[in-house]
Every structure is written in C-alpha cells, then in structure tokens.
Design an enzyme around this catalytic site. Sequence first.
Site, mmCIF file in Angstrom:
data_model
loop_
_atom_site.group_PDB
_atom_site.id
_atom_site.type_symbol
_atom_site.label_atom_id
_atom_site.label_comp_id
_atom_site.label_asym_id
_atom_site.label_seq_id
_atom_site.Cartn_x
_atom_site.Cartn_y
_atom_site.Cartn_z
ATOM 1 C CG ASN A 65 -1.743 9.840 3.588
ATOM 2 O OD1 ASN A 65 -2.673 9.577 4.332
ATOM 3 N ND2 ASN A 65 -0.542 9.349 3.768
ATOM 4 C CD GLU B 266 3.009 3.895 0.803
ATOM 5 O OE1 GLU B 266 3.476 4.054 -0.321
ATOM 6 O OE2 GLU B 266 3.296 4.632 1.764
#
Length: 149
Positions: A29, A64
């Site tokens: 990210n 996640e």
Amino acid sequence: MAEESGRLNRYQQSFSVILLDLDGFKQLNDTYGHLAGDNVLVSVARHLQRRVRQVDQVGRWGGEEFLIICPGTDGKSAALLADKLRVYISQQEYNLDREVTASFGVAEGVVDEGAAHMIKRADDALYQAKQQGRNRVVYQGSDQVRQSS
C-alpha cells in the site's frame, strides 16, 4: 461457523477454518498506493472463491486477512488446500513489480469449542507462519503440527 460447530457437536462432522494474511501488505500500500492494494485484495478474493469448493465459505476477515470455512473437512485436508491456495496466489500476476504472497493458519474444529477459540487457534498458527518467514502454512492440530513452505 455456528452451523458447522453445531454439526460437529451433534454429529461429529468435522470442519476446519483457514485464516490467511497477505504478506507485506502495508508496504505494498505504501509503495503502490491504496488503489493498487484494493485491486490486489479483490483479485485475491476472486482467486480464493474460484479455488475452493462451492460449499466452502470465503470472507474478508480484516484489512488484508481472509477466512475460509471448510465444512466436512479435517485439519490435514484443510492444510493441503491452504498450501494449494498459497502456491496459486503467489503464481498470479497482479500488475506489480513484486510477488504477492500469503501466510496461512489452519485449525480443525473441536467438540464443544467456541468459534472465538477456534479462530484464535487459527490466528496463532498464522502468527507462527509469519514468524517462520511468511509464505507458508501452519496447521496446529490437536495431535500434531504440520508446516509447509
């Protein structure tokens, strides 16, 4: 989970859970942006749904993390499935200049065990997989530990 726990308690019909976490997702990210991270999450979710049985339940568990409920599946079989998923995820193309991998923890249901405790055991196994180098499966059965990498 409640339905499968009920089947286990009443009929001794086994079931297992697989908890998986994408390795290095925060760095992904930070490097590629949240849109790229979101695309990876969607892709992994689709891969999981396509690679499990129709009766298995796949869901996003956290940022996640994903949880797969595997009815009628003992822990050893769930660990084998997890390892196949681990390899499959790492072999897919995500339009990044890095590999996407996942670590897995597997737990088989135990009679009269609550869902929270079962998830905790899978989470503990996942934590071990992370500690042991990531991109691996750890299954902690009541009588054994199975690992693959």
